[in-house]
Scaffold this motif. Structure first.
Motif, short mmCIF file in Angstrom:
data_model
loop_
_atom_site.label_atom_id
_atom_site.label_comp_id
_atom_site.label_asym_id
_atom_site.label_seq_id
_atom_site.Cartn_x
_atom_site.Cartn_y
_atom_site.Cartn_z
N PHE A 45 0.88 -1.19 0.00
CA PHE A 45 0.00 0.00 0.00
C PHE A 45 0.91 1.22 0.00
N VAL A 46 0.34 2.39 -0.26
CA VAL A 46 1.16 3.62 -0.27
C VAL A 46 0.97 4.37 1.03
N PRO A 47 1.98 4.44 1.86
CA PRO A 47 1.86 5.21 3.10
C PRO A 47 1.49 6.66 2.78
N ARG A 106 -3.06 11.74 8.05
CA ARG A 106 -3.75 10.60 8.66
C ARG A 106 -2.97 9.32 8.38
N PRO A 107 -2.72 8.51 9.41
CA PRO A 107 -2.03 7.24 9.15
C PRO A 107 -2.93 6.29 8.36
N ASN A 108 -2.35 5.53 7.48
CA ASN A 108 -3.10 4.47 6.80
C ASN A 108 -3.61 3.47 7.83
N ASP A 109 -4.81 2.98 7.60
CA ASP A 109 -5.37 1.98 8.52
C ASP A 109 -4.45 0.76 8.65
N GLU A 110 -3.76 0.44 7.58
CA GLU A 110 -2.94 -0.78 7.58
C GLU A 110 -1.87 -0.78 8.68
N PHE A 111 -1.34 0.40 8.97
CA PHE A 111 -0.21 0.46 9.91
C PHE A 111 -0.57 -0.04 11.31
N ALA A 169 6.55 12.20 22.25
CA ALA A 169 6.71 13.47 22.96
C ALA A 169 6.05 14.62 22.21
N ASN A 170 6.01 14.54 20.89
CA ASN A 170 5.40 15.60 20.07
C ASN A 170 3.94 15.31 19.72
N ASP A 171 3.37 14.24 20.27
CA ASP A 171 1.96 13.89 20.01
C ASP A 171 1.64 13.85 18.52
N CYS A 172 2.49 13.17 17.75
CA CYS A 172 2.27 13.07 16.31
C CYS A 172 1.68 11.70 15.97
N LEU A 173 0.39 11.68 15.68
CA LEU A 173 -0.29 10.41 15.45
C LEU A 173 0.30 9.65 14.27
N TYR A 174 0.52 10.34 13.13
CA TYR A 174 1.01 9.64 11.94
C TYR A 174 2.30 8.89 12.25
N CYS A 175 3.25 9.60 12.84
CA CYS A 175 4.58 8.99 13.01
C CYS A 175 4.58 7.88 14.05
N ILE A 176 3.78 8.04 15.11
CA ILE A 176 3.69 6.97 16.11
C ILE A 176 3.13 5.70 15.47
N ALA A 218 2.74 4.90 12.11
CA ALA A 218 3.46 4.34 10.96
C ALA A 218 4.82 3.78 11.38
N HIS A 219 5.58 4.54 12.16
CA HIS A 219 6.90 4.06 12.57
C HIS A 219 6.78 3.03 13.70
N GLY A 220 5.68 3.06 14.43
CA GLY A 220 5.43 1.99 15.40
C GLY A 220 5.37 0.64 14.70
N ALA A 221 4.73 0.61 13.54
CA ALA A 221 4.68 -0.64 12.76
C ALA A 221 6.10 -1.10 12.42
N LEU A 222 6.96 -0.14 12.04
CA LEU A 222 8.33 -0.52 11.69
C LEU A 222 9.11 -1.02 12.91
#
Lengths: 193, 193, 193, 193, 193, 193
Positions: free
Chosen positions: B34-36, B179-184, B81-88, B90-94
């Motif tokens: 999928f395309v992040p 917005r984070p992709n649902d897949e992550f 710490a920065n309350d960034c939903l996308y990065c938490i 998406a990178h949480g998946a990684l």
């Protein structure tokens, strides 16, 4: 006290650098009369150097709704909030030169509310500081406030993206203790002859 | 509630994009399935897109003293710490995938002190959070603390530079409400078949 | 890394516990399929255990104007502000299950402004966070804001009291380093078969 | 100015209350000579009232390594940090009475570092304030610091649990604008005849 | 615990002091019945003593739009924000005496929003606290808010200048660990006979 | 943009002022070549003017263990923390002149850790900033740290008292929007001829 070095990390000699980076540095030296330390210190990591300046140029050299002076004011105001000496001093010089106001950089670095700028510019800097300091709380009302000052949504991206890029830049400068060139402190304070 | 859009800004169609950006997106789609959304939403500004991913790749794909999982842990801790939903998300998946620890990303996003990681990794994240939150106060003692855990000065640059780059990334994502992709959300939580 | 223990303090065996506490624990095990660690770890202090769950039940199981999903959203949002891993993970599972929205808990834990919820629910969470973080500043205007979203004064007590109870709960979990059960991380993320 | 009411919410009459709650209130009135407003105002919610006082009694009336005066000092110091008028005034009276030190409550409410207490008690209050204000950062070093002052791990639970319970109590009092009884302000300041 | 000394620094004997300072001290002793420790402890530096009390008198003894009780309320509210024990206790006594309200000082020191004062007085204290805590953000809107409560611009100077002077005073008291006289704690709490 | 006025409040003409204040102003004009705006703007309140400058002179003109440049560095560092434009700009000029270091004031205003000063001077400024920002937490360890750098207790009073006095001064300047004279920005940056 002896002056501190310009970086905690090794600073490459020009003749050690890849050709594209050396060319960029010689170009800026030609134009400015000296090499700003950000070029020399970040050259320790050539790939990061290239991405850093590509990003910088995309935001700071492009056409758009913000003047060059306004872009540099965003840099100085957010660097003030982040206590980044290099960026306040180096970009403060650019504020003075582009705005042709020798007092403006110090005003904006300390407290934009007291600066000799328009209410529209104060709204711009208030938004930039929110991006710098509390970006999670940005919401529709912040966009509406800027639109009411006739900023387009593309202008708002520019404001926010400059604040975001210097969030990176300030942290890199603080990480490596990047030292501003002595030349910057005086630039734009006295009329050029 | 209907799901929110993936950006406050227009999202270009693939066929509108410059060839190099389209190629990069197709490549990631091929690989991830999928395309992040970070690729689609930042493509609104092609020059910034190119610089953003060049910087990302220079820090996250390079060889060096930090493992891939450790790099992603730095991203997740500072994005927390920065309350960034996308990065938490998406990178949480990684983090989950690289570390092969399905619980680790949530632990690190909330409180690295409670995560199932080594004392050396806790020191790494403490430093990354200082770069993210109070970079002006970084001093020699912080470098000494990391060296005592056998981090080289080049490793320290990596840690700090990743924290600095995601200071930018978090602010961009918050600015445009990426917005984070649902897949992550589910990736790496259950064994791949 | 080996997983950390579920508490800094001794965890009683079931057969050591007073009958009423053992019965409660067996009941929850029957229902959930496992024993959430909050029951085992707080059982170290039977009188506090009884008061804790009596308080919990009075707030979370009662009838009232808030749905079960909304109550759990208050828990997750305020636990996010307090960086409490146990409560985010355990009550995040309940948010997903009650709301039947597998993405909602992560959204609310990080930044309720970006969650797929109604404006009324955002107002509810803004108030809950003010109780959690700056309760001394609550004044009439905060009550008016909630009333304008058709919350009754009894609903407002519920919102505030849940935020207040989890102020206690988050601090206890952080004090004793309460570890979330592995099961919680995945609950509600995938459809039950 | 007329005095404000004792709660934002309706205050039940004694004869409206369930028998157990009425009995508890009459008992405290018998003992103290007046009914502290926390009993009247929380009686608006009988189930929460019962859990609240069961929890309170489990922490504040039990045997253990902390004196009664020390428990109340924890209440006053953390309520000072949370700006909770009711708890500072009501529990300040108890500090004065139990410690037989008429100045102690005001000292502890403002700044425990300047209070006429032992270094061991200062360490106790420093820990309580960390639980109140930054519980996510509690780690082994905090436990070691208290053990070095001869606090047992059970004492540490007591200190933390009292701070946690009054995190709840302070928020409830601020939520409903609980007003301290006038009697508390003077209790313990002048010798009883 | 033995009581702490009244200052970290040497406290001069009356007969060692310059005549003007000795006279001032004897005058206040005559009037109050005891010598407030601020006079004895600051006399360690005669020139600073003279300037301090000249400034104090210029702000606190002058005619103007604020009552004596209101001036002391500003002192107590801002000293509460600065956690200054001496100023809360000593000026709290003055609040009680001037306002003839024995509960008022404790209310204002903890949370002016809950004090038995007028909305106009709450606006006054909100402004004073902004001067104390975030003076750089003061702008025209703050002045307008006070003017809407019929404060003149000279009144606003008074409010701000008192907050500013006690910013100094609180820091000096905290620097030298100035101890409040025992007498202050009870003054104004019980009717004078 | 037109420059803002030098004060929100009326600025008296020299011939309207009491003789002693006029004399002081003429004296400083004679010496500096211009009248710093702090003299003109505070002259709106003659009694406060007299106390302000008496206090200033007692701290800044006295003999003692700190050099003139060090005293002014304390002013600039704490004014930086308080975002006070007037004091940073005006006293920054004095730092440059007294220290004969044209870069020093900007360094100290932004981040003393990066300034070209001695470790002893860094310890001095760390203490001054603690007095400015968190004076309630000052304790014996802070005094010990300064004594280990050979500061006497009288030196420590000087450091703390200067930080305390400029806590007042910064708030007054922010209250009245005191504007720095244009002359200050350049003073000490270029060699005098």
């Amino acid at each position: 006290m002896a002056a501190s070095p310009i970086s905690r990390y090794p600073v490459p000699r020009l003749d050690e650098l890849p050709a594209d980076i050396r060319a960029r540095i010689l170009e800026v030296q030609e134009k400015a009369g000296f090499v700003p330390n950000v070029f020399l210190t970040l050259a320790h990591r050539p790939d990061e150097f290239r991405a850093f300046f590509a990003y910088h140029d995309a935001l700071m050299l492009k056409e758009g709704g913000l003047t060059k002076a306004e872009r540099e004011m965003i840099v100085v105001a957010t660097s003030g909030a982040n206590d980044c000496l290099y960026c306040i001093v180096a970009h403060g010089a650019l504020v003075r030169i582009y705005a042709k106001q020798p007092l403006l950089a110090d005003q904006v670095a300390v407290n934009y509310r007291k600066a000799d700028i328009t209410p529209r510019q104060k709204a711009m800097l208030a938004f930039a500081l929110k991006v710098a300091q509390n970006s999670a709380a940005i919401d529709d009302a912040d966009f509406e406030a800027l639109r009411s000052h006739a900023f387009s949504d593309e202008d708002i991206w520019d404001i926010g993206a400059i604040a975001a890029f210097f969030a990176l830049s300030n942290r890199m400068a603080n990480l490596i203790s990047m030292r501003p060139n002595d030349e910057f402190y005086l630039l734009g304070r006295v009329p050029r002859k």
